[in-house]
Design a protein around this motif. Structure first.
Motif, mmCIF file in Angstrom:
data_model
loop_
_atom_site.group_PDB
_atom_site.id
_atom_site.type_symbol
_atom_site.label_atom_id
_atom_site.label_comp_id
_atom_site.label_asym_id
_atom_site.label_seq_id
_atom_site.Cartn_x
_atom_site.Cartn_y
_atom_site.Cartn_z
ATOM 1 N N HIS A 196 0.810 -1.238 0.000
ATOM 2 C CA HIS A 196 0.000 0.000 0.000
ATOM 3 C C HIS A 196 0.840 1.282 0.000
ATOM 4 C CE1 HIS A 196 -2.831 -3.105 1.119
ATOM 5 N NE2 HIS A 196 -2.109 -3.360 2.194
ATOM 6 N N GLY A 197 2.081 1.163 -0.472
ATOM 7 C CA GLY A 197 2.940 2.355 -0.498
ATOM 8 C C GLY A 197 3.651 2.602 0.826
ATOM 9 N N SER A 198 3.700 1.577 1.680
ATOM 10 C CA SER A 198 4.373 1.728 2.975
ATOM 11 C C SER A 198 5.889 1.905 2.798
ATOM 12 C CB SER A 198 4.109 0.489 3.833
ATOM 13 O OG SER A 198 4.953 0.475 4.964
ATOM 14 N N TYR A 199 6.512 2.536 3.805
ATOM 15 C CA TYR A 199 7.976 2.697 3.792
ATOM 16 C C TYR A 199 8.686 1.352 3.893
ATOM 17 C CZ TYR A 199 7.622 1.798 8.785
ATOM 18 O OH TYR A 199 7.364 1.211 9.996
ATOM 19 N N THR A 200 7.920 0.308 4.277
ATOM 20 C CA THR A 200 8.546 -1.007 4.431
ATOM 21 C C THR A 200 8.944 -1.618 3.086
ATOM 22 O OG1 THR A 200 6.393 -2.118 4.297
ATOM 23 C CG2 THR A 200 7.186 -1.544 6.497
ATOM 24 N N SER A 201 8.423 -1.052 1.982
ATOM 25 C CA SER A 201 8.647 -1.616 0.650
ATOM 26 C C SER A 201 9.161 -0.533 -0.300
ATOM 27 C CB SER A 201 7.346 -2.203 0.106
ATOM 28 O OG SER A 201 6.772 -3.077 1.046
ATOM 29 N N SER A 202 9.420 -0.936 -1.544
ATOM 30 C CA SER A 202 9.828 -0.006 -2.608
ATOM 31 C C SER A 202 11.182 0.643 -2.360
ATOM 32 C CB SER A 202 8.775 1.095 -2.825
ATOM 33 O OG SER A 202 7.521 0.540 -3.113
ATOM 34 N N ILE A 243 1.280 1.762 -9.385
ATOM 35 C CA ILE A 243 -0.055 1.909 -8.797
ATOM 36 C C ILE A 243 -0.062 1.308 -7.392
ATOM 37 C CG2 ILE A 243 -2.488 1.200 -9.002
ATOM 38 C CD1 ILE A 243 -2.044 1.160 -12.060
ATOM 39 N N TYR A 244 -0.628 2.063 -6.445
ATOM 40 C CA TYR A 244 -0.815 1.509 -5.096
ATOM 41 C C TYR A 244 -2.294 1.505 -4.767
ATOM 42 C CZ TYR A 244 -1.546 6.337 -3.560
ATOM 43 O OH TYR A 244 -2.043 7.602 -3.423
ATOM 44 N N SER A 245 -2.646 0.651 -3.807
ATOM 45 C CA SER A 245 -4.017 0.585 -3.323
ATOM 46 C C SER A 245 -4.019 0.934 -1.841
ATOM 47 C CB SER A 245 -4.561 -0.826 -3.538
ATOM 48 O OG SER A 245 -5.899 -0.913 -3.109
ATOM 49 N N ALA A 246 -4.797 1.950 -1.462
ATOM 50 C CA ALA A 246 -4.867 2.364 -0.055
ATOM 51 C C ALA A 246 -6.200 3.056 0.191
ATOM 52 C CB ALA A 246 -3.708 3.308 0.289
ATOM 53 N N GLY A 247 -6.613 3.046 1.458
ATOM 54 C CA GLY A 247 -7.888 3.668 1.812
ATOM 55 C C GLY A 247 -7.730 5.160 2.050
ATOM 56 N N ARG A 248 -8.771 5.895 1.732
ATOM 57 C CA ARG A 248 -8.745 7.342 1.984
ATOM 58 C C ARG A 248 -8.618 7.600 3.487
ATOM 59 N NH1 ARG A 248 -11.957 5.800 -1.668
ATOM 60 N NH2 ARG A 248 -11.940 6.698 -3.757
ATOM 61 N N GLY A 249 -7.679 8.445 3.873
ATOM 62 C CA GLY A 249 -7.518 8.816 5.274
ATOM 63 C C GLY A 249 -7.203 7.649 6.190
ATOM 64 N N LEU A 256 -5.401 5.086 8.749
ATOM 65 C CA LEU A 256 -4.668 5.413 9.978
ATOM 66 C C LEU A 256 -3.179 5.117 9.886
ATOM 67 C CD1 LEU A 256 -7.062 4.078 12.772
ATOM 68 C CD2 LEU A 256 -6.458 6.457 12.292
ATOM 69 N N TYR A 257 -2.785 4.371 8.857
ATOM 70 C CA TYR A 257 -1.381 3.942 8.776
ATOM 71 C C TYR A 257 -0.525 4.900 7.944
ATOM 72 C CZ TYR A 257 -4.376 0.007 9.889
ATOM 73 O OH TYR A 257 -5.355 -0.781 10.429
ATOM 74 N N GLY A 258 -1.171 5.927 7.408
ATOM 75 C CA GLY A 258 -0.403 6.919 6.640
ATOM 76 C C GLY A 258 0.012 6.442 5.261
ATOM 77 N N HIS A 259 -0.613 5.363 4.761
ATOM 78 C CA HIS A 259 -0.295 4.872 3.414
ATOM 79 C C HIS A 259 -0.935 5.767 2.354
ATOM 80 C CE1 HIS A 259 -0.083 0.535 5.262
ATOM 81 N NE2 HIS A 259 1.009 1.230 5.504
ATOM 82 N N PRO A 260 -0.213 6.075 1.289
ATOM 83 C CA PRO A 260 1.180 5.741 1.012
ATOM 84 C C PRO A 260 2.107 6.685 1.778
ATOM 85 C CG PRO A 260 0.342 7.121 -0.747
ATOM 86 C CD PRO A 260 -0.801 6.913 0.207
#
Lengths: 100, 285
Positions: free
Chosen positions: B215-221, B235-241, B243-247
């Motif tokens: 989901h665009g986390s700092y753990t990857s890429s 392309i990343y998939s993440a929810g609007r707003g 709580l994890y700050g993704h991406p």
């Protein structure tokens, strides 16, 4: 004064400093719990917890070894059946005795 | 003679008109025969989670992950007229990737379920096993360097592990090529897996489209990994707003530094990439 309750929950995963857990009585709703509330020795994903709450406040969280072990064993047995393809062969469940 | 000539002219005219009609018909008919066959890849907006629907040019269908419960992946698929999935691939058994599969596996006709063999102990995961068993869905486990048959294209399994310290790193990493275009699907694989891929599979990492890991986390890429894949778009998939700050900003900075355009479902909704084997067309829904 609020009543103290103990609920069962399982850790699905960690996202940064948050553990994403699912309570047994509401298994479709993720609940994010800050790591500081978890036992000091970080429980692995898939670990069952006993969550003691007073109202909305978390009092204590402990690892539920028995529930964790039982779930792991139950799921490994189900996976073993799928891997063998028992469900496709119409074979009786591996844990049942053959009919006389 | 004159009359004969007249008939000749009339015959010639009839022949020409016939030939003209035939040519027009051919011209009308030909394009439908030569229309490019298309591969469709739908990055479905399921909120905070991942779900990717793929339709091969011959109509074969695949779903990689099903998003979380409440992500309504079933509604999206039914909206596309999908009644059968030839394959469901579970990259790894976290709830934000499998929750929506409960409804999908219970409702649609499923050709088979493919996983890395990694397991979890959640109620959602157990329900999925129960449905596979009850509905007699074929169940397969694949590992690194195997192939998942899909139409005549096939998914190459670049990585997959039954066990890891963190379930993200059991993720199936899949490559799908169609003509000169290709897609790399990474599940939630983190930098540990990316480093493994760099050392084992660098030659086959380049892809036209990269599904950004986790989901665009700092753990990857990692920069080295993204450079090796060198996608035209990501392309990343993440929810609007969420709580994890993704991406995460650091991830977006990596792609920006390499001038790679990034699209996210939290901003665009579902993103559909259509490939004719040479060119990509990108739309959102």
């Amino acid at each position: 004064m609020s009543e103290t309750t103990i609920q069962s929950a399982v850790i699905d995963r960690y996202e940064g400093k948050l553990a994403v857990v699912f309570f047994t009585d509401d298994p479709d709703t993720p609940v994010d719990i800050e790591r500081q509330y978890l036992p000091k020795r970080k429980p692995k994903e898939g670990t069952y917890l006993k969550v003691e709450r007073r109202g909305d406040e978390i009092v204590q969280i402990t690892v539920d070894q028995e529930a964790t072990k039982a779930a792991r064993q139950r799921i490994q047995e189900k996976l073993a059946r799928l891997r063998r393809g028992d469900h496709l062969n119409n074979a009786p469940p591996s844990d049942s005795s053959p009919e006389a | 003679m004159r009359r004969l000539n007249g008939w000749l002219w009339l015959g010639l005219l009839a022949f020409l008109v016939g030939a003209l009609i035939s040519t027009i018909q051919n011209r009308i008919a030909l394009p439908s025969l030569t229309l490019p066959e298309q591969l469709e890849v739908h990055f479905i907006d399921v909120g905070q989670g991942d779900s990717i629907f793929i339709q091969a040019p011959d109509g074969t269908t695949a779903l990689i992950d099903g998003g979380p419960t409440g992500g309504n992946v079933l509604g999206y698929l039914q909206g596309q007229g999908v009644t059968r999935l030839d394959m469901v691939i579970i990259t790894h058994p976290h709830q934000d990737h499998i929750g929506g599969l409960v409804a999908v596996l219970n409702t649609l006709t499923i050709g088979g379920v493919w996983t890395s063999g990694a397991s979890n102990t959640t109620n959602t995961y157990e329900r999925i096993l129960d449905i596979i068993e009850a509905r007699r869905i074929p169940y397969y486990e694949v590992q690194t360097s195997q192939v998942i048959p899909f139409s005549d294209l096939n998914f190459s399994v670049l990585y997959g592990a039954a066990k890891a310290k963190n379930l993200n790193n059991t993720s199936l990493v899949l490559r799908l090529a169609y003509g000169q275009t290709s897609f790399l699907f990474t599940g939630d694989a983190e930098k540990t897996v990316e480093n493994t891929l760099l050392s084992t599979s660098a030659a086959i990492l380049p892809a036209t489209v990269l599904k950004i890991g986790h989901h665009g986390s700092y753990t990857s890429s990692s920069l080295a990994f993204v450079k090796a894949v060198s996608p035209q778009i990501a392309i990343y998939s993440a929810g609007r707003g969420n709580l994890y700050g993704h991406p995460h900003k650091s991830t977006l900075d990596t792609f920006a530094a390499l001038d790679i355009p990034v699209y996210g479902t939290n901003e665009l909704g579902s993103i559909v990439v259509i490939s004719d084997g040479t060119m990509l067309r990108i739309t959102n829904k």
